[in-house]
Design a protein around this motif. Structure first.
Motif, PDB file in Angstrom:
ATOM      1  N   LEU A 134       0.827  -1.206   0.000  1.00 45.97           N
ATOM      2  CA  LEU A 134       0.000   0.000   0.000  1.00 45.97           C
ATOM      3  C   LEU A 134       0.861   1.256   0.000  1.00 45.97           C
ATOM      4  O   LEU A 134       0.574   2.236  -0.710  1.00 45.97           O
ATOM      5  CB  LEU A 134      -0.927  -0.009   1.216  1.00 45.97           C
ATOM      6  N   LEU A 135       1.937   1.239   0.784  1.00 44.73           N
ATOM      7  CA  LEU A 135       2.821   2.407   0.825  1.00 44.73           C
ATOM      8  C   LEU A 135       3.556   2.610  -0.486  1.00 44.73           C
ATOM      9  O   LEU A 135       3.851   3.745  -0.878  1.00 44.73           O
ATOM     10  CB  LEU A 135       3.830   2.253   1.967  1.00 44.73           C
ATOM     11  N   ALA A 136       3.863   1.513  -1.180  1.00 42.86           N
ATOM     12  CA  ALA A 136       4.523   1.636  -2.477  1.00 42.86           C
ATOM     13  C   ALA A 136       3.620   2.363  -3.472  1.00 42.86           C
ATOM     14  O   ALA A 136       4.092   3.107  -4.339  1.00 42.86           O
ATOM     15  CB  ALA A 136       4.904   0.259  -3.010  1.00 42.86           C
ATOM     16  N   ARG A 137       2.317   2.155  -3.330  1.00 45.19           N
ATOM     17  CA  ARG A 137       1.359   2.802  -4.236  1.00 45.19           C
ATOM     18  C   ARG A 137       1.058   4.233  -3.808  1.00 45.19           C
ATOM     19  O   ARG A 137       0.771   5.092  -4.642  1.00 45.19           O
ATOM     20  CB  ARG A 137       0.069   1.985  -4.294  1.00 45.19           C
ATOM     21  N   ASN A 138       1.080   4.457  -2.503  1.00 39.52           N
ATOM     22  CA  ASN A 138       0.782   5.798  -1.987  1.00 39.52           C
ATOM     23  C   ASN A 138       1.603   6.050  -0.721  1.00 39.52           C
ATOM     24  O   ASN A 138       1.188   5.708   0.382  1.00 39.52           O
ATOM     25  CB  ASN A 138      -0.709   5.944  -1.681  1.00 39.52           C
ATOM     26  N   PRO A 139       2.791   6.640  -0.863  1.00 35.78           N
ATOM     27  CA  PRO A 139       3.678   6.865   0.286  1.00 35.78           C
ATOM     28  C   PRO A 139       3.086   7.769   1.366  1.00 35.78           C
ATOM     29  O   PRO A 139       3.619   7.817   2.477  1.00 35.78           O
ATOM     30  CB  PRO A 139       4.920   7.514  -0.348  1.00 35.78           C
ATOM     31  N   LYS A 140       2.012   8.482   1.043  1.00 33.10           N
ATOM     32  CA  LYS A 140       1.421   9.388   2.031  1.00 33.10           C
ATOM     33  C   LYS A 140       0.431   8.703   2.961  1.00 33.10           C
ATOM     34  O   LYS A 140      -0.069   9.323   3.900  1.00 33.10           O
ATOM     35  CB  LYS A 140       0.730  10.549   1.309  1.00 33.10           C
ATOM     36  N   LEU A 141       0.150   7.445   2.704  1.00 30.10           N
ATOM     37  CA  LEU A 141      -0.767   6.713   3.587  1.00 30.10           C
ATOM     38  C   LEU A 141      -0.172   6.595   4.984  1.00 30.10           C
ATOM     39  O   LEU A 141       1.045   6.418   5.148  1.00 30.10           O
ATOM     40  CB  LEU A 141      -1.045   5.310   3.039  1.00 30.10           C
ATOM     41  N   ARG A 142      -1.038   6.666   5.974  1.00 30.33           N
ATOM     42  CA  ARG A 142      -0.601   6.473   7.360  1.00 30.33           C
ATOM     43  C   ARG A 142      -0.843   5.002   7.711  1.00 30.33           C
ATOM     44  O   ARG A 142      -1.989   4.585   7.882  1.00 30.33           O
ATOM     45  CB  ARG A 142      -1.365   7.403   8.288  1.00 30.33           C
ATOM     46  N   VAL A 143       0.230   4.251   7.784  1.00 33.81           N
ATOM     47  CA  VAL A 143       0.164   2.803   8.028  1.00 33.81           C
ATOM     48  C   VAL A 143       0.843   2.496   9.353  1.00 33.81           C
ATOM     49  O   VAL A 143       2.000   2.893   9.565  1.00 33.81           O
ATOM     50  CB  VAL A 143       0.852   2.013   6.897  1.00 33.81           C
ATOM     51  N   ALA A 144       0.148   1.800  10.242  1.00 29.86           N
ATOM     52  CA  ALA A 144       0.727   1.458  11.541  1.00 29.86           C
ATOM     53  C   ALA A 144       0.695  -0.052  11.750  1.00 29.86           C
ATOM     54  O   ALA A 144      -0.347  -0.689  11.565  1.00 29.86           O
ATOM     55  CB  ALA A 144      -0.020   2.156  12.666  1.00 29.86           C
ATOM     56  N   TYR A 145       1.833  -0.611  12.114  1.00 31.93           N
ATOM     57  CA  TYR A 145       1.925  -2.027  12.516  1.00 31.93           C
ATOM     58  C   TYR A 145       1.978  -2.076  14.042  1.00 31.93           C
ATOM     59  O   TYR A 145       2.726  -1.328  14.668  1.00 31.93           O
ATOM     60  CB  TYR A 145       3.170  -2.681  11.928  1.00 31.93           C
ATOM     61  N   LEU A 146       1.190  -2.982  14.625  1.00 29.68           N
ATOM     62  CA  LEU A 146       1.073  -3.016  16.083  1.00 29.68           C
ATOM     63  C   LEU A 146       0.800  -4.430  16.567  1.00 29.68           C
ATOM     64  O   LEU A 146      -0.066  -5.122  16.031  1.00 29.68           O
ATOM     65  CB  LEU A 146      -0.079  -2.092  16.510  1.00 29.68           C
ATOM     66  N   LYS A 147       1.560  -4.879  17.569  1.00 33.70           N
ATOM     67  CA  LYS A 147       1.264  -6.151  18.216  1.00 33.70           C
ATOM     68  C   LYS A 147       0.404  -5.882  19.442  1.00 33.70           C
ATOM     69  O   LYS A 147       0.598  -4.889  20.150  1.00 33.70           O
ATOM     70  CB  LYS A 147       2.551  -6.862  18.622  1.00 33.70           C
TER      71      LYS A 147
END
Length: 459
Positions: free
Chosen positions: A177-190
């Motif tokens: 998703l970030l490769a397609r739109n670097p402005k996306l806010r993506v969070a990984y969380l355990k």
């Protein structure tokens, strides 16, 4: 304020790792490491050999990520370098785009740990047991931001045993998703790390900023939700975050070791949210997929200087490491590590020694075919005599017999002629039966799960 002392930072990380790793693994891989310096948010760590660096980076990224998060060091980057070679100059120590974000995403939470750099969708090897999960992951990336489709992929709930690739797919979605739109806010969380963060917020008597921090994301990747069962307040906070994100059309990906309906201790309203979208499982890879995974692994840049691995060694690894992708890759790395220590190319004899040293088992101690036949008969609720000797084309007998032949070949590497002799059949009939099982496993996911579960119970 975070300490700038490399020894203090490393002690914090070591403490977290000591709680996760078996004592022997900790002594073998972590104890010899030495912190060197801190520069620009990066801790440089010296390791005793290239093989040790390879093992840590390939086998322990999730454990290091947990240790960093639990120690309040989630934004600290780690760089491992080999003893005897200088660390990179200070100007080279820079945070990656994944760690710092860029443009409008500058203030977003860290997307995913930098040690997860190899977790991309194009590096995921697809087998019969992971086709649906991979297709769903790819569809999330391909369809993001498009008009709603009849099939809801939000949330996407991935489940399966440890080390099968759930986190790989989840992080692969985020990176895609970030490769397609670097402005996306993506969070990984355990979930465990969210719990620790929430505990701090509760002590400060202010949980609202934390909730808003996760509600402002475009994509939330929530790992290991099976641990939520005993976390009442954590469940409540996660429910409000998920509810907000779903209402605003934000993408959620969840992973667990079991399906939503089997999550013990979870509130019904939370389970309902988990089930709103698509649920996809990941099963252990079959033999052919295991071979493909090993070959794909050897294409990594980390393995470019490794001597060629003979096919008989790859076959041995694939037969012995059936439980998970992590077991499979770990066994391969251990063989390479031991070969480098001794200074010889990887051989089948070395693979046997590595297996015995890791498991304590004799590598040639095969599971008796009779045991395989007996357990197959019990699973299909037919008598052993009927399974072995009854002449019948009925599915109630024919299918269990074909599965028994397949398992004898897969688990014990029993020769076709020996299987044929046991069933009083020509070896060509045995080969056709095994091919039939393999083909059905490729097109019938339920059948694949059943056969794989039987294989794992026997092994």
């Amino acid at each position: 304020m975070r300490s700038a002392d490399p020894a203090a930072l490393w002690d914090t990380i070591r403490l977290g790792l000591s709680k996760q790793l078996p004592e022997a693994s900790f002594k073998e891989w972590i104890a010899p490491c030495e912190p060197q310096r801190v520069d620009n948010g990066t801790l440089w760590i010296r390791v005793p050999s290239a093989a040790a660096k390879l093992w840590i980076e390939q086998q322990l990224p999730e454990e290091f990520n947990d240790a960093l998060a639990q120690g309040g060091l989630a934004d600290l980057r780690l760089v491992f370098h080999v003893d005897g070679t200088p660390a990179a100059p200070k100007s080279a120590a820079r945070k990656s785009p994944a760690a710092t974000g860029n443009g409008a995403a500058e203030a977003a939470p860290i997307s995913f740990p930098h040690l997860f750099n190899r977790y991309t969708l194009d590096r995921f090897v697809v087998g019969p047991g992971s086709q649906l999960a991979f297709a769903a992951a790819k569809a999330v990336v391909d369809n993001y931001g498009k008009a709603a489709t009849p099939l809801s992929l939000n949330p996407l709930f991935l489940y399966g045993g440890a080390g099968l690739g759930k986190t790989h797919l989840m992080v692969g979605i985020g990176k895609g998703l970030l490769a397609r739109n670097p402005k996306l806010r993506v969070a990984y969380l355990k979930v465990d790390n969210f719990f620790n963060e929430l505990t701090v917020a509760i002590k400060a008597k202010n949980t609202e900023p934390m909730r808003k921090k996760y509600q402002q994301n475009d994509v939330l990747l929530l790992d290991d939700v099976q641990t939520l069962g005993k976390m009442e307040r954590t469940q409540e906070e996660i429910f409000y975050i998920l509810e907000y994100l779903l209402q605003h059309g934000k993408q959620i990906v969840l992973t667990s070791d079991k399906p939503p309906q089997r999550l013990e201790g979870c509130h019904e309203r939370l389970i309902t949210r988990f089930k709103w979208g698509l649920t996809a499982d990941i099963q252990p890879p079959d033999f052919e997929t295991r071979i493909a995974i090993l070959k794909k692994k050897l294409e990594d840049a980390d393995f470019k200087n490794v001597p060629p691995i003979p096919d008989d060694v790859l076959t041995f690894i694939a037969h012995k490491a059936k439980g998970s992708v992590r077991d499979l890759e770990g066994f391969l790395t251990r063989i390479i590590f031991q070969a480098s220590l001794i200074g010889i190319p990887p051989t089948l004899e070395l693979a046997h020694a590595a297996f015995q040293g890791q498991s304590g088992e004799e590598p040639t101690a095969a599971i008796p075919p009779d045991r395989i036949y007996r357990m197959t008969a019990e699973t299909f609720n037919v008598s052993l005599v009927d399974l072995m000797k009854k002449r019948s084309r009925q599915q109630a007998i024919l299918l269990p017999r074909q599965v028994a032949m397949y398992l004898a070949r897969e688990i014990a590497s029993t020769p076709f002629t020996d299987i044929g002799r046991a069933f009083n059949m020509h070896h060509s009939t045995v080969m056709n039966a095994i091919d039939s099982v393999r083909e059905r496993m490729k097109r019938d996911s339920e059948f694949h799960r059943m056969v794989q579960a039987l294989l794992n119970s026997i092994h």
